[in-house]
Design an enzyme around this catalytic site. Sequence first.
Site, mmCIF file in Angstrom:
data_model
loop_
_atom_site.group_PDB
_atom_site.id
_atom_site.type_symbol
_atom_site.label_atom_id
_atom_site.label_comp_id
_atom_site.label_asym_id
_atom_site.label_seq_id
_atom_site.Cartn_x
_atom_site.Cartn_y
_atom_site.Cartn_z
ATOM 1 N N TYR A 116 -0.865 7.898 0.122
ATOM 2 C CA TYR A 116 -0.535 6.488 -0.404
ATOM 3 C C TYR A 116 -0.167 5.669 0.632
ATOM 4 O O TYR A 116 -1.726 4.695 -0.250
ATOM 5 C CB TYR A 116 0.803 6.421 -1.007
ATOM 6 N N SER A 151 0.563 -2.680 -0.628
ATOM 7 C CA SER A 151 1.569 -2.476 -0.321
ATOM 8 C C SER A 151 1.995 -2.523 1.174
ATOM 9 O O SER A 151 0.737 -2.653 2.213
ATOM 10 C CB SER A 151 1.903 -1.048 -0.696
#
Length: 204
Positions: free
Chosen positions: A167, A154
């Site tokens: 995350y 990501s």
Amino acid sequence: MANAESSFKSSRWSLKGMTALVTGGTRGIGQATVEELAGLGAVVHTCSRNEVELNKCLKEWQSKGFVVTGSVCDAASPDQREKLIQEVGSKFNGKLNILVNNVGTNIRKPTIEYSAEEYSKIMTTNFESTYHLCQLVYPLLKASGVGSIVFISSVGGLSHVGSGSIYGATKAAMNQLTRNLACEWAKDNIRTNSVAPWIYCEWF
């Protein structure tokens, strides 16, 4: 349109004869990846925690002529990861060409509000599972002679995007693992790459 798309894909390249494992392949990026690989001729195995969802996708893929099989598996469980790779090894005769580490989860909140349980869940699902799967699948990739690992990372692993500090840390770790394995396993003809998608605009 379908014929045109098929013709376009075949004119680019073919994965006929190749085998692939895509984790979390019944939704979003995972589902699209399964269909792209299968559309290019690869034999694909995928997994999902949701048996109903998995069976629905398998029927749809079969109707499209894709060669896709699946397992019910929670990638956050070490025992289930081991069982998955045993099944893949048996199905593909001890060899695997492509591993797509797609499984991931997130809980978005300020850093000081995360509990130990939430930290563990995100770290285990996003990073520990992919690390362990790479360890487990290494012999199969090496045996294939032409192996490839793709991590679905990501932009959150490269920059702050408001997706949560844990995350972001898991995706940053994934990016570094990609670099390490690319160097360490190159001698075994295993390529390792990381893809870092952006986030949905509707979040803003």
